[in-house]
Write a protein that holds these residues in place. Structure first.
Motif, PDB file in Angstrom:
ATOM      1  N   VAL A  26       0.843  -1.201   0.000  1.00 48.38           N
ATOM      2  CA  VAL A  26       0.000   0.000   0.000  1.00 48.38           C
ATOM      3  C   VAL A  26       0.878   1.252   0.000  1.00 48.38           C
ATOM      4  N   THR A  27       0.675   2.109  -0.988  1.00 46.40           N
ATOM      5  CA  THR A  27       1.458   3.343  -1.089  1.00 46.40           C
ATOM      6  C   THR A  27       0.693   4.558  -0.574  1.00 46.40           C
ATOM      7  N   TYR A  28      -0.648   4.545  -0.763  1.00 51.22           N
ATOM      8  CA  TYR A  28      -1.430   5.686  -0.281  1.00 51.22           C
ATOM      9  C   TYR A  28      -2.849   5.233   0.031  1.00 51.22           C
ATOM     10  N   VAL A  29      -3.414   5.816   1.103  1.00 51.08           N
ATOM     11  CA  VAL A  29      -4.789   5.518   1.506  1.00 51.08           C
ATOM     12  C   VAL A  29      -5.596   6.809   1.499  1.00 51.08           C
ATOM     13  N   TYR A  30      -6.613   6.854   0.659  1.00 50.33           N
ATOM     14  CA  TYR A  30      -7.518   8.001   0.604  1.00 50.33           C
ATOM     15  C   TYR A  30      -8.741   7.699   1.464  1.00 50.33           C
ATOM     16  N   THR A  31      -9.135   8.655   2.311  1.00 51.84           N
ATOM     17  CA  THR A  31     -10.290   8.436   3.179  1.00 51.84           C
ATOM     18  C   THR A  31     -11.343   9.514   2.970  1.00 51.84           C
ATOM     19  N   PHE A  32     -12.606   9.085   2.956  1.00 53.03           N
ATOM     20  CA  PHE A  32     -13.719  10.010   2.745  1.00 53.03           C
ATOM     21  C   PHE A  32     -14.932   9.564   3.538  1.00 53.03           C
ATOM     22  N   SER A  33     -15.777  10.551   3.843  1.00 56.64           N
ATOM     23  CA  SER A  33     -17.049  10.258   4.504  1.00 56.64           C
ATOM     24  C   SER A  33     -18.223  10.529   3.573  1.00 56.64           C
ATOM     25  N   LYS A  34     -17.963  11.222   2.461  1.00 56.95           N
ATOM     26  CA  LYS A  34     -19.012  11.582   1.511  1.00 56.95           C
ATOM     27  C   LYS A  34     -18.749  10.948   0.145  1.00 56.95           C
ATOM     28  N   CYS A  35     -19.835  10.472  -0.465  1.00 54.64           N
ATOM     29  CA  CYS A  35     -19.702   9.803  -1.765  1.00 54.64           C
ATOM     30  C   CYS A  35     -19.165  10.735  -2.847  1.00 54.64           C
ATOM     31  N   GLU A  36     -19.619  11.984  -2.843  1.00 53.03           N
ATOM     32  CA  GLU A  36     -19.221  12.918  -3.896  1.00 53.03           C
ATOM     33  C   GLU A  36     -17.713  13.128  -3.913  1.00 53.03           C
ATOM     34  N   GLU A  37     -17.135  13.313  -2.732  1.00 51.17           N
ATOM     35  CA  GLU A  37     -15.692  13.525  -2.637  1.00 51.17           C
ATOM     36  C   GLU A  37     -14.919  12.266  -3.028  1.00 51.17           C
ATOM     37  N   ALA A  38     -15.430  11.125  -2.589  1.00 54.76           N
ATOM     38  CA  ALA A  38     -14.766   9.859  -2.907  1.00 54.76           C
ATOM     39  C   ALA A  38     -14.800   9.585  -4.402  1.00 54.76           C
ATOM     40  N   LEU A  39     -15.935   9.881  -5.049  1.00 53.23           N
ATOM     41  CA  LEU A  39     -16.059   9.646  -6.486  1.00 53.23           C
ATOM     42  C   LEU A  39     -15.108  10.545  -7.266  1.00 53.23           C
ATOM     43  N   ILE A  67     -23.718   1.226  -1.496  1.00 55.23           N
ATOM     44  CA  ILE A  67     -24.101   0.409  -2.638  1.00 55.23           C
ATOM     45  C   ILE A  67     -24.200   1.271  -3.890  1.00 55.23           C
ATOM     46  N   PHE A  68     -24.838   2.421  -3.763  1.00 55.57           N
ATOM     47  CA  PHE A  68     -24.989   3.315  -4.918  1.00 55.57           C
ATOM     48  C   PHE A  68     -23.625   3.814  -5.402  1.00 55.57           C
ATOM     49  N   PHE A  69     -22.725   4.068  -4.456  1.00 55.00           N
ATOM     50  CA  PHE A  69     -21.372   4.480  -4.836  1.00 55.00           C
ATOM     51  C   PHE A  69     -20.692   3.369  -5.632  1.00 55.00           C
ATOM     52  N   ALA A  70     -20.833   2.136  -5.161  1.00 53.26           N
ATOM     53  CA  ALA A  70     -20.225   0.998  -5.854  1.00 53.26           C
ATOM     54  C   ALA A  70     -20.786   0.858  -7.262  1.00 53.26           C
ATOM     55  N   GLU A  71     -22.096   1.048  -7.408  1.00 50.93           N
ATOM     56  CA  GLU A  71     -22.707   0.961  -8.736  1.00 50.93           C
ATOM     57  C   GLU A  71     -22.176   2.057  -9.657  1.00 50.93           C
ATOM     58  N   ASN A  72     -21.976   3.257  -9.108  1.00 46.01           N
ATOM     59  CA  ASN A  72     -21.402   4.345  -9.913  1.00 46.01           C
ATOM     60  C   ASN A  72     -19.984   4.012 -10.351  1.00 46.01           C
ATOM     61  N   ILE A  73     -19.207   3.468  -9.431  1.00 50.88           N
ATOM     62  CA  ILE A  73     -17.824   3.087  -9.737  1.00 50.88           C
ATOM     63  C   ILE A  73     -17.779   2.046 -10.847  1.00 50.88           C
ATOM     64  N   ARG A  74     -18.682   1.071 -10.793  1.00 46.97           N
ATOM     65  CA  ARG A  74     -18.719   0.026 -11.811  1.00 46.97           C
ATOM     66  C   ARG A  74     -19.072   0.582 -13.190  1.00 46.97           C
ATOM     67  N   GLY A  75     -19.606   1.787 -13.235  1.00 48.61           N
ATOM     68  CA  GLY A  75     -19.934   2.406 -14.517  1.00 48.61           C
ATOM     69  C   GLY A  75     -18.728   2.941 -15.255  1.00 48.61           C
ATOM     70  N   TYR A  76     -17.580   3.028 -14.591  1.00 51.32           N
ATOM     71  CA  TYR A  76     -16.345   3.497 -15.225  1.00 51.32           C
ATOM     72  C   TYR A  76     -15.528   2.295 -15.689  1.00 51.32           C
ATOM     73  N   ASP A  77     -15.089   2.348 -16.919  1.00 50.32           N
ATOM     74  CA  ASP A  77     -14.374   1.204 -17.496  1.00 50.32           C
ATOM     75  C   ASP A  77     -13.179   0.772 -16.650  1.00 50.32           C
ATOM     76  N   LYS A  78     -12.453   1.751 -16.103  1.00 52.59           N
ATOM     77  CA  LYS A  78     -11.238   1.379 -15.372  1.00 52.59           C
ATOM     78  C   LYS A  78     -11.536   0.713 -14.034  1.00 52.59           C
TER      79      LYS A  78
END
Length: 248
Positions: A26-39, A67-78
Motif C-alpha cells: 500500500v502506497t497511499y490511503v484516501y479516506t472520505f465520509s461523503k460519496c461525492e468527494e470519494a467519487l 451500494i450506490f457508490f459501488a454501482e457508480n464506480i462500476r460504470g467506469y471502465d477502469k
C-alpha cells in the motif's frame, strides 16, 4: 497501490486507514465520509482497492449510499473489475445487493482487533499485484429494474429460459430476469464454453459432473439433472466428446 476508504464514522475510518496503511504494497490511503468527494478522487486518481461502508447516512432508515457508490464506480471502465470490499453490518436485502454489484469480499462489523480486515485487504491486494484481479474473468453486464448485474461466467453453472424468464443458476445464488431470452444472454458470451443439451438451456462445461447418454441426462455439480433433448442429442454428444478429447 492505492486504497480508497468510504466510511462516515471518523473513528472507524481512522481505524481502517491504520490497518490498510500497514498492509504490504500500500502506497497511499484516501479516506472520505461523503460519496461525492470519494467519487471525484476515484476519477482523478487510480484506485486499486475500495473499502466501503454501506450505510453512510445513519439517520436515513433506507440508506444504501455505499451500494450506490459501488454501482457508480462500476460504470467506469477502469473500475469494472477493481476489487471492492464492504465493511459493514449486513442485514435484509444487502447481501443480495452485494452480489449485484459483485463485491470482491465483505467483512461484518465490528472489526475487532483488525486482524481479519488486514487479512482480507492483503489477500485482495495480492490478487491485484499478481495479476489475479479478475481482468481475465469473463462477465456479462446486465441491467434490470434499475439494478446493474455483473454476471461472472465462472460462477454460472447453467442458465435457462422458462416461460419467458431467464434463470441464471450461480454456484451460490440465482438471478431471475423476465423477458430476457437465454439465446440473447448466450450471444454475449465469447470465451467461456457452454453446451446446449436442450433448447433454451445452456450448461457450463466446467460444472458437468457426468453424462448418462443412455438415459439422456446431464448431472451438474450443483446436483441439477438436465435432460438431453432428442433434437440436440447428436450435436451435444459430439461436442461433449470433442471437449473431452474422447470418441464414442
Amino acid at each position: 497501490m492505492n486504497v480508497l476508504i468510504l466510511e462516515d464514522k471518523t473513528s472507524s475510518r481512522e481505524a481502517i486507514k491504520k490497518i490498510a496503511s500497514s498492509c504490504t504494497g500500500v502506497t497511499y490511503v484516501y479516506t472520505f465520509s461523503k460519496c461525492e468527494e470519494a467519487l471525484k478522487c476515484a476519477i482523478d486518481k487510480h484506485i486499486d482497492l475500495f473499502l466501503l461502508d454501506i450505510i453512510l447516512e445513519p439517520g436515513n432508515i433506507n440508506d444504501n449510499s455505499g451500494i450506490f457508490f459501488a454501482e457508480n464506480i462500476r460504470g467506469y471502465d477502469k473500475y469494472k473489475l477493481t476489487p471492492i470490499i464492504f465493511i459493514t453490518v449486513l442485514m435484509g436485502l444487502e447481501r443480495d445487493l452485494l452480489k449485484r454489484v459483485h463485491c470482491y469480499d465483505y467483512i461484518e462489523k465490528p472489526i475487532g482487533d483488525g486482524r481479519l480486515v488486514k487479512e482480507h485487504i492483503e489477500e485482495a491486494l495480492y490478487a491485484v499485484s499478481a495479476g489475479q484481479k479478475p481482468d481475465s474473468r469473463e462477465y456479462v453486464p446486465l441491467h434490470y429494474d434499475g439494478i446493474g448485474y455483473m454476471v461472472f461466467l465462472d460462477e454460472v453453472v447453467f442458465f435457462e429460459n422458462k416461460m419467458g424468464v431467464l434463470y441464471i443458476h450461480l454456484t451460490d445464488d440465482e438471478i431471475c430476469i423476465p423477458n430476457y431470452p437465454a439465446k440473447k444472454f448466450n450471444n454475449m458470451i465469447h470465451k467461456t464454453r457452454f453446451l446446449t443439451p436442450v433448447y433454451g438451456t445452456y450448461i457450463n462445461i466446467n460444472y458437468i459432473s457426468s453424462v448418462d447418454f443412455r438415459h439422456r441426462e446431464v448431472y451438474m455439480q450443483d446436483n441439477s439433472v438436465i435432460p438431453i433433448g432428442g433434437r440436440k442429442f447428436k450435436k451435444f454428444k459430439e461436442e461433449y466428446f470433442k471437449i473431452n478429447n474422447t470418441s464414442f
